[in-house]
Design a protein around this motif. Structure first.
Motif, short mmCIF file in Angstrom:
data_model
loop_
_atom_site.label_atom_id
_atom_site.label_comp_id
_atom_site.label_asym_id
_atom_site.label_seq_id
_atom_site.Cartn_x
_atom_site.Cartn_y
_atom_site.Cartn_z
N LEU A 72 139.17 110.94 21.65
CA LEU A 72 140.30 110.05 21.85
C LEU A 72 140.18 109.32 23.17
N THR A 73 140.76 108.14 23.25
CA THR A 73 140.71 107.34 24.46
C THR A 73 142.12 107.06 24.96
N ARG A 74 142.23 106.43 26.12
CA ARG A 74 143.54 106.13 26.70
C ARG A 74 144.35 105.20 25.81
N ARG A 75 143.69 104.34 25.06
CA ARG A 75 144.40 103.42 24.16
C ARG A 75 145.11 104.16 23.03
N ASP A 76 144.66 105.38 22.74
CA ASP A 76 145.27 106.16 21.67
C ASP A 76 146.56 106.86 22.11
N ALA A 77 146.79 106.95 23.41
CA ALA A 77 147.90 107.75 23.94
C ALA A 77 149.27 107.33 23.41
#
Length: 355
Positions: A72-77
């Motif tokens: 997961l990446t920060r955009r998924d938060a």
């Protein structure tokens, strides 16, 4: 050009397996309500999911297994935070409250509303294609759920338990649609985060109110039930989302209440009247309309760059700058070139076009 995609069949099996695990968890959770309040039970179920899946990830690393899923990446938060709020906090609380005032078999069948509400949100809000056959299936499921909601109520009584279960279904429908944008990520990581955060929040609230942990037996039983019925079920659900899209995955998942209702009748010796069986028949028709759908037409794929676990098929014909045996699924950022073709498909990661 005609193409077949084994991922669609795999997605159906994953959705059905997720449904089976979640379906049997509802009547079993009702059995645990005698040893703890609903809010604490909801928290412990999700905590069992989060802890169990975290241990799974840890063992996977300690054994040196290659990670073939995209992190997961920060955009998924933001998407994941919304999914945790609706699906991990509000939904379980409403379900546990509904189980207090509703027969387990009825509550379990009412969970079919989740697939309907999931499809409606996917269709209206997220613009996912839902054709006439799926729409007719939703109508049949709604009719069955409405019959269940009122069958045991007097003329002067509001079905508060049924309304609470319906509210839980709406929360999970929102959760399902918010999870779809991150479905390309590691499903175990997604489910572990949702379970851990939701469990911690619900348990904290329960302890602040004054509730106390149950004895070790019910505590361990709740954790194990949470791992299988919520954690492993969610992992399979996320995998199905990749291959089927939100509305179709929700349709297959709607088989869960039938399994749970059957178990409820056996465990609690509940009486199933004509209305119960008529509602079940309506829901069965709705599910059949969903699962027998065939969607095929010529469609265009625009250029797309993303990262997810994949193998090389008609939609993945790219080169690599690292060694690869040509067979095993693998994960890396890759680019899809524009292409126009026709084959049976669902709104998966690569088919989110307009109609």
């Amino acid at each position: 050009m005609k193409l077949t995609n084994p991922d669609h069949t795999r997605g159906i099996l994953q959705a059905l397996a997720a449904a089976a695990l979640f379906g049997i968890s509802t009547p079993l959770a009702k059995m645990l309500l005698g040893s703890m309040p609903p809010l604490l039970l909801a928290g412990l179920l999700y905590a069992g999911s989060g802890i169990g899946l975290s241990v799974w990830m840890l063992l996977r690393r300690l054994r040196g297994h290659a990670i073939t899923e995209a992190a997961l990446t920060r955009r998924d938060a933001p998407w994941l935070a919304g999914a945790v709020l609706f699906g991990g906090v509000l939904g379980p609380i409403l379900l546990m409250l509904g189980l207090v005032y509703t027969a387990a078999s009825t509550a379990t069948l009412l969970l079919n509303l989740e697939s309907v509400l999931t499809a409606v949100l996917a269709w209206v809000v997220f613009r996912e294609n839902v054709d006439r056959r799926v729409f007719l299936g939703m109508l049949a499921i709604v009719a069955g759920a409405a019959l269940l909601s009122w069958q045991r109520q007097s003329a002067h009584t509001m079905p508060w338990g049924a309304l609470a279960v319906a509210g839980a279904c709406l929360c999970w429908a929102i959760d399902n649609n918010l999870t779809r944008p991150v479905a390309g990520g590691d499903p175990v990581q997604i489910a572990a985060i949702k379970g851990g955060v939701a469990g911690a929040i619900n348990i904290t609230i329960a302890l602040a109110i004054g509730y106390r942990f149950p004895h070790i037996g019910p505590l361990l039983a709740t954790g194990v039930l949470g791992f299988f019925g919520y954690g492993l079920s969610l992992v399979l659900f996320v995998l199905a989302l990749r291959n089927l899209g939100t509305a179709r995955t929700g349709a297959y998942f709607s088989t869960a209440p039938f399994l749970g209702a059957t178990l409820s009748l056996a465990l609690f010796a509940e009486h199933a009247g004509p209305a119960f069986w008529l509602a079940g028949a309506l829901m069965a028709i709705g599910v059949w309309l969903h699962v027998s759908e065939r969607h095929e037409h010529e469609h265009a794929h625009e250029a797309l760059a993303h990262n997810h676990r994949h193998h090389h098929d008609a939609h993945h014909q790219h080169t690599h700058d690292f060694p690869w045996d040509g067979e095993k699924p693998h994960t890396h950022p890759h680019v899809h070139e524009p292409v126009i073709h026709s084959h049976p498909h669902y709104p998966d990661l690569h088919h989110r076009h307009g109609h």
